[in-house]
Scaffold this active site. Sequence first.
Site, PDB file in Angstrom:
ATOM      1  CB  SER A   1      -0.889   0.021   1.249  1.00 34.75           C
ATOM      2  OG  SER A   1      -1.309   1.347   1.495  1.00 34.75           O
TER       3      SER A   1
ATOM      4  CG  HIS B   1      -3.773  -1.614  -1.578  1.00 31.78           C
ATOM      5  ND1 HIS B   1      -4.917  -2.356  -1.838  1.00 31.78           N
ATOM      6  CD2 HIS B   1      -4.085  -0.779  -0.567  1.00 31.78           C
ATOM      7  CE1 HIS B   1      -5.875  -1.975  -1.004  1.00 31.78           C
ATOM      8  NE2 HIS B   1      -5.403  -1.016  -0.220  1.00 31.78           N
TER       9      HIS B   1
ATOM     10  CG  ASP C   1      -4.856   2.468   0.760  1.00 29.24           C
ATOM     11  OD1 ASP C   1      -5.851   1.734   0.744  1.00 29.24           O
ATOM     12  OD2 ASP C   1      -3.722   2.088   1.113  1.00 29.24           O
TER      13      ASP C   1
ATOM     14  CG  MET D   1      -7.909   7.389   2.366  1.00 29.29           C
ATOM     15  SD  MET D   1      -6.836   7.583   3.794  1.00 29.29           S
ATOM     16  CE  MET D   1      -6.455   5.867   4.144  1.00 29.29           C
TER      17      MET D   1
ATOM     18  CG  HIS E   1      -8.987   0.250  -0.385  1.00 28.43           C
ATOM     19  ND1 HIS E   1      -8.373   0.093   0.840  1.00 28.43           N
ATOM     20  CD2 HIS E   1     -10.321   0.202  -0.139  1.00 28.43           C
ATOM     21  CE1 HIS E   1      -9.294  -0.029   1.788  1.00 28.43           C
ATOM     22  NE2 HIS E   1     -10.486   0.043   1.216  1.00 28.43           N
TER      23      HIS E   1
ATOM     24  CG  MET F   1     -10.892   3.405   2.116  1.00 22.47           C
ATOM     25  SD  MET F   1      -9.383   3.404   3.088  1.00 22.47           S
ATOM     26  CE  MET F   1      -8.184   3.465   1.772  1.00 22.47           C
TER      27      MET F   1
ATOM     28  CG  MET G   1     -11.521  -2.685   5.225  1.00 20.54           C
ATOM     29  SD  MET G   1      -9.989  -2.232   4.372  1.00 20.54           S
ATOM     30  CE  MET G   1      -9.020  -1.457   5.661  1.00 20.54           C
TER      31      MET G   1
ATOM     32  CG  ASP H   1      -5.951  -2.663   3.341  1.00 22.23           C
ATOM     33  OD1 ASP H   1      -4.917  -2.377   3.960  1.00 22.23           O
ATOM     34  OD2 ASP H   1      -6.547  -1.866   2.589  1.00 22.23           O
TER      35      ASP H   1
END
Length: 218
Positions: A8, A33, A35, A37, A66, A68, A137, A175
């Site tokens: 990540s 990966h 992330d 957000m 991913h 979020m 998660m 994760d």
Amino acid sequence: MKKILAPSILSADFANLGRDVLTAIDAGAEYVHIDVMDGMFVPQISFGNPVIKALRPLTDVIFDAHLMIEDPGRYIEDFAKAGADIITVHAEACTHLDRVVHQIKDCGKKAAVAINPATPLSAIEYVLPELDMVLVMTVNPGFGGQKYIPYCGEKVRELRKMITEKNLDVDIQVDGGVKASNIAAIAECGANIFVCGSAVFEGNIEKNVKEILEQMNK
Ligand code: DX5
Ligand code: ZN
């Protein structure tokens, strides 16, 4: 089932992001990966599409985005165009989860759904045959460097059983708090794609990746 390490980049050195990503890949990581957000679904704001676009020319490895973010259906096409290969949305962030999963597939990308630690497997049970991957998660999303929540192992075990019983071919990604010292036990529960942020990017990246891969493939 093939096991894969997905570093990540949240814990990478953002001032040297390309360098850190390539170091992890050269050491044996097969996914990246990413992330994303939004400061709403999770407290932090990380980065968005421009970062994926900037990294895309550096490598052909699988980019695993991913998301979020609240109401991710608004951005599926943008992430597909930026170069994501797998797009993961949170079940908790989608009012119409089935619709969003199909939006991802219609873009020709692999579709995945993430569930927070407290979200039951029933949230994804009916949509499971449509998915390429489920992200379980193992911390409450939002930050790198948190501690693995032990009850999530049982959840992974139940999900693997559900996938096998339905005769499906779906990856299980974990994760949060995954590292060399617990990866073998989590793999034993039935997970096969392992996100590691701080465990990869804090300290010597090459050494970290090699150690994690060794434990992962035990
Ligand atoms: C957390 C993110 C993770 C995070 C993992 O909300 O989804 O991908 O970077 O970090 P570690 O591996 O340090 O727990
Ligand atoms: Zn993540």
